[in-house]
Write an enzyme that holds these catalytic residues in place. Structure first.
Site, short mmCIF file in Angstrom:
data_model
loop_
_atom_site.label_atom_id
_atom_site.label_comp_id
_atom_site.label_asym_id
_atom_site.label_seq_id
_atom_site.Cartn_x
_atom_site.Cartn_y
_atom_site.Cartn_z
N GLU A 122 0.86 -1.18 0.00
CA GLU A 122 0.00 0.00 0.00
C GLU A 122 0.89 1.23 0.00
O GLU A 122 1.82 1.30 0.80
CB GLU A 122 -0.91 0.04 1.23
CG GLU A 122 -1.88 1.20 1.15
CD GLU A 122 -2.89 1.25 2.30
OE1 GLU A 122 -2.83 0.40 3.21
OE2 GLU A 122 -3.72 2.15 2.28
N ALA A 255 1.76 -0.10 10.87
CA ALA A 255 1.45 -1.49 10.55
C ALA A 255 0.61 -1.53 9.28
O ALA A 255 0.09 -0.52 8.84
CB ALA A 255 0.69 -2.14 11.69
N MET A 256 0.47 -2.74 8.71
CA MET A 256 -0.24 -2.88 7.44
C MET A 256 -1.14 -4.10 7.47
O MET A 256 -0.73 -5.19 7.88
CB MET A 256 0.82 -3.00 6.32
CG MET A 256 0.22 -3.23 4.94
SD MET A 256 -0.82 -1.84 4.42
CE MET A 256 -1.98 -2.72 3.35
N GLU A 257 -2.38 -3.89 7.00
CA GLU A 257 -3.45 -4.88 7.16
C GLU A 257 -3.51 -5.94 6.06
O GLU A 257 -4.59 -6.47 5.80
CB GLU A 257 -4.78 -4.13 7.20
CG GLU A 257 -5.26 -3.52 5.86
CD GLU A 257 -4.94 -2.04 5.70
OE1 GLU A 257 -4.00 -1.56 6.36
OE2 GLU A 257 -5.62 -1.36 4.91
N ASN A 258 -2.40 -6.30 5.40
CA ASN A 258 -2.43 -7.32 4.35
C ASN A 258 -3.31 -8.50 4.76
O ASN A 258 -3.24 -8.96 5.89
CB ASN A 258 -1.03 -7.86 4.09
CG ASN A 258 0.01 -6.76 4.04
OD1 ASN A 258 -0.05 -5.90 3.18
ND2 ASN A 258 0.94 -6.78 4.98
N HIS A 290 -6.89 -2.07 15.10
CA HIS A 290 -7.10 -1.33 13.85
C HIS A 290 -6.83 -2.22 12.63
O HIS A 290 -7.67 -2.35 11.74
CB HIS A 290 -6.17 -0.10 13.83
CG HIS A 290 -6.25 0.71 12.58
ND1 HIS A 290 -7.06 1.82 12.47
CD2 HIS A 290 -5.65 0.58 11.38
CE1 HIS A 290 -6.95 2.33 11.26
NE2 HIS A 290 -6.09 1.59 10.57
N GLU A 291 -5.66 -2.85 12.62
CA GLU A 291 -5.31 -3.65 11.44
C GLU A 291 -6.24 -4.86 11.33
O GLU A 291 -6.65 -5.24 10.24
CB GLU A 291 -3.85 -4.11 11.49
CG GLU A 291 -2.81 -2.99 11.67
CD GLU A 291 -2.92 -1.85 10.69
OE1 GLU A 291 -3.47 -2.05 9.58
OE2 GLU A 291 -2.50 -0.71 11.02
#
Ligand SMILES: [Zn+2]
Length: 850
Positions: A122, A255-258, A290-291
């Site tokens: 992203e 952080a990233m929600e992959n 959140h993620e």
């Protein structure tokens, strides 16, 4: 190869891709400098497509070969992608490309961090992995095979097969490429499991570097709590057999929600009582939530294009705030969020970087992961919920999930579900998404014959590219208090929709005191001439905890502004008011601790500028110091008792109750250090058995100009722990006196542990430099120069982090002509850097155009 000339992209130009992607197969042959990616992608032309151009994004890729339906082709390559002729109907595109993850310092696409492979896609990182329609409205299932001689090989979805040197993953849920992830490394797992509401078993793993196993337990508990909460409150169940989280040291974001494989900055997931503060624990809990919540708001329902970023972010920030309010204290969470909104979003909304919650154009989308899109985006959801009510909000969300699952959506789709459920016309409310700038709401009051009237007028300031705005739909929550402090009218929400509008309340026995904008019901600036007596009354009696805190904040602001502009002495009514709150043992300690916080120096500078006064950073700093000293003296008799009351004897837990006590105890210690020369703080430092208390004592000492011995001891104690050493760097700069800030920061950048290419470490020194208001805006201009030097050095290595940090200069037009001239020199110097990235070019030119 550097970026092509910057191009502006507009929301109004959106056109769908002419093809659907039916499925994606990827094979990764990992090698640090030459990773091969072989893709096999099945496309089908959309029958009704206007645009039949077959364009695949691709940047910094070495194309080895490409095929269509098995036949080798020679496509046309540009700096941004690939085009070629394609057959009618269905076809298969194949490509083999080579990339160099070891030299990918921008941390977008596939890169390496301490020998581990990791991705960040992203917003537009996937195009640095292979040729693909890298846009969120193209969704497909992915099957991924990873070949490499590392013990852990991960990708999205469910594991299909694994053996010596390979693993295969399949993600059955169609997703855009920005949710793709791959991780490979020598990692260890902290594992657990979760049974979903329908009885499915999900394996949970938190993968970390060997040695970090002891810092995983809290993150895992937070994940399970989040999964349960989303089932209970939103009816959302997890949809894969595994959920993996990986901690990585080199990461641009939190952080990233992959899908099924969240990647976290290690600072946003690893924690133990010895190494993390209560604040870190709370942040970790919120980010994990959140993620995880993105799995439905972001992944199952995603954004049609990047202009709609707030569709997933505003909603998910709102959801994680609800979660934190539920598991901790709602008023404390709300106050913290508003402090943050005013500190970060208001300056953005009232300066050269102002943009709507849904921007209408951008050059580099990475520059729009902003406080406006996230935090103001969440405020918009909160207002919507307040306007339609909790029941209708729940029904609208159910409809949203039912109607749009598997789709890439817009703000129009989102608002439509609310209109369908409530029959309300939300077209005026929609202006919150398109009009930038913080609305000002002016309050006038009237009283006659038992009727109290409230006249509200709104004004939305001009912002870059947006002049002359329309009135917005603003929910203003109001309650009325009688002379003895009783609530004579409960909270009700007034809907301000016109430029100027009156509301009246009759049948009152005596003139009430109004408590306006309760719970901060809208992200606006209230212009209300309230007497200090009235503020002191609200501080003593308001039944709305947010507004009670707000009264203290307003009193503090008034006293500070008078100290700065009139050389006044601290107001006694403020000092008395705070003291009586501190004394009130019925109040939550965390809430009382918030009463001790003063408005930030930067916030005060903004208020002065608003009143037409050029802010003097040194005068603002001095006023804060004087007021804190006065608070300490005023509360002198109470401090020892309060400090011992806040001691926690039980085993450390980072929950609301214990952390509230430690927070108030630390505030008391901070004040005490101003009176006792550091005796108590030294004692507390020596016996601290958790990071919260250790750091609180060290902070208090450094702020009082002491603690050099403890600082050195802290470094030797924690030398091996990178997250704690980030704190060690940061606190020295943030607590330095204005004269010393630049010198301290400069010296730290020469420290052997200053690994500046790691974003966390870079930010640990240069972030506090920009945040230390009086130090950053020192009249000699050296801090401006130091920051500019480092931004220019970082830009070719990591454009994204560089561009974000340029916002340190966004408020430059507030200051005097000398400071403006000093800043302009630095901005122009950055702008003139050869090969400056697209990210930084866009930010600097927007700031310079102010
Ligand atoms: Zn998010």
């Amino acid at each position: 190869m550097r970026d092509a000339a910057p191009q502006t992209i507009y929301l109004k130009d959106y056109t769908p891709f002419g093809f659907d992607v039916l499925e994606v197969h990827l094979i990764f042959d990992l090698a640090p400098n030459a990773t091969r990616i072989t893709s096999r992608i099945r496309f089908t032309a959309k029958p009704d497509a206007e645009n039949r151009d077959f364009f695949l994004h691709g940047e910094q890729l070495k194309l080895i070969r490409a095929k269509i339906d098995g036949e080798e082709i020679t496509p046309t390559l540009t700096e941004t992608g690939l085009t070629c002729e394609v057959p009618e109907g269905d076809f298969t595109f194949e490509a083999e490309v080579e990339i160099d993850p070891a030299n990918n310092t921008a941390l977008e696409g596939l890169y390496m961090s301490n020998g581990m492979y990791c991705t960040q896609c992203e917003a537009e990182g996937f195009r640095k992995i292979t040729y693909y329609p890298d846009r969120p409205d193209v969704m497909s299932t992915f099957t991924v095979r990873v070949n490499g001689d590392l013990p852990v090989l991960l990708s999205n979805g469910n594991p299909v097969d694994q053996g010596e040197g390979f693993a295969e993953w399949h993600d059955p849920w169609p997703k855009p490429a920005y949710l793709f992830a791959l991780v490979a490394g020598d990692l260890v797992a902290h594992s657990d499991h979760f049974t979903t509401i329908s009885g499915r078993e999900v394996d949970l793993n938190l993968y970390v570097r060997p040695g970090d196993e002891g810092k995983c337990a809290f993150g895992m508990e937070a994940l399970k709590k989040s999964m349960k909460w989303d089932e209970d409150v939103y009816g959302r169940e997890y949809d894969l057999d595994v959920f993996n989280i990986v901690a990585v040291d080199d990461f641009n974001m939190g952080a990233m929600e992959n899908k099924g494989l969240n990647v976290f900055n290690s600072s946003a997931v690893l924690a133990s009582p010895e190494t993390a503060t209560d604040g870190n624990f709370e942040r970790i809990e919120a980010i994990i939530a959140h993620e995880y919540f993105h799995n439905w708001t972001g992944n199952r329902i995603t954004c049609r294009d990047w202009f709609q970023l707030c569709l997933k972010e505003g909603l998910t920030v709102f959801r994680d705030a609800q979660f934190t309010s539920d598991v901790r204290s709602a008023p404390v969470k709300r106050i913290g969020d508003v402090i943050d909104l005013r500190a970060r979003q208001f300056p953005e909304d009232n300066g050269p970087l102002a943009h709507p919650v849904r921007p209408e154009s951008f050059q580099e989308i990475n520059n729009f992961y902003t406080a406006t899109v996230y935090e103001k985006g969440a405020e918009v959801i909160g207002m919507l919920k307040r306007l339609v009510g909790d029941q209708a909000y729940a029904e609208a969300l159910d409809l949203y999930f039912a109607r749009h699952d598997g789709q890439a959506c817009t703000i129009e789709d989102w608002l439509k579900v609310f209109e369908d459920v409530t029959d309300r016309d939300l077209s005026q409310f929609k202006l919150w998404y398109s009009q930038a700038g913080t609305p000002r709401v002016k309050v006038e009051e009237g009283w006659s014959d038992g009727t109290y009237s409230l006249t509200l007028s709104q004004n939305i300031p001009d912002t870059p590219g947006q002049l002359g705005k329309q009135p917005m739909h603003i929910p203003v929550a109001v309650g009325l208090l009688g002379p003895n402090g009783d609530e004579v009218r409960e909270t009700q929400t007034l809907e301000l929709t016109e430029a100027r509008q009156s509301f009246s309340f009759d049948g009152l026995a005596a003139k009430p005191t109004a408590s306006i904008l309760r719970e901060f019901s809208a992200p606006v600036i209230l212009e209300h001439d309230v007497s200090r007596d009235e503020q002191a009354f609200l501080l003593a009696h308001d039944t709305d905890p947010f507004n009670r805190w707000s009264a203290a904040r307003d009193l503090a602001t008034q006293t500070l502004l008078a100290m700065i502009t009139e050389n006044a002495a601290p107001h006694a009514d403020y000092l008395d008011g705070v003291l009586s709150v501190l004394r009130d043992d019925d109040l939550d300690p965390a809430y009382r601790a918030l009463m001790l916080w003063l408005p930030t120096q930067s916030e005060l500078a903004g208020m002065l500028a608003d009143r037409g006064v050029t802010p003097d950073p040194m005068a603002i700093w001095t006023a804060g110091e004087t007021l804190r000293q006065a608070m300490a003296q005023h509360a002198q008799d109470l401090l020892p008792r309060l400090h011992s009351q806040m001691k926690v004897d039980a085993t450390y837990r980072p929950d609301a109750e214990q952390s509230g006590k430690r927070s108030l105890g630390s505030g008391v210690l901070f004040l005490t250090t101003r009176l006792d020369g550091g005796t108590l703080a030294k004692r507390e430092y020596a016996k601290a058995d958790n990071m919260t208390l250790q750091l609180a004592a060290l902070n208090a000492l450094l702020r009082a100009g002491q603690g050099q011995e403890e600082l050195a001891g802290f470094y030797s104690q924690w030398q091996a722990d990178r997250l704690v050493i980030d704190k060690w760097f940061g606190l020295q700069v943030s607590l330095a006196d204005p004269d010393q800030t630049c010198i301290v920061a400069q010296k730290l950048t020469e420290h052997p542990d200053f690994h500046w290419k790691t974003p966390n470490r870079f930010r640990s020194v240069l972030g506090p430099l920009a945040m230390n208001h009086a130090g950053f805006h020192h009249a000699d201009g050296k801090s401006y120069e130091l920051l500019a030097d480092w931004l220019m050095r970082l830009d070719p290595v990591n454009p994204q982090t560089t561009a974000r940090m340029c916002s340190a200069f966004q408020t430059w037009k507030r200051y005097d002509a000398d400071r403006q001239a000093l800043i302009r020199v630095q901005l122009e110097r950055i702008a003139a850097t050869p090969d400056l990235s697209r990210d930084t070019t866009e930010m600097i030119s927007r700031i310079l155009d102010a």
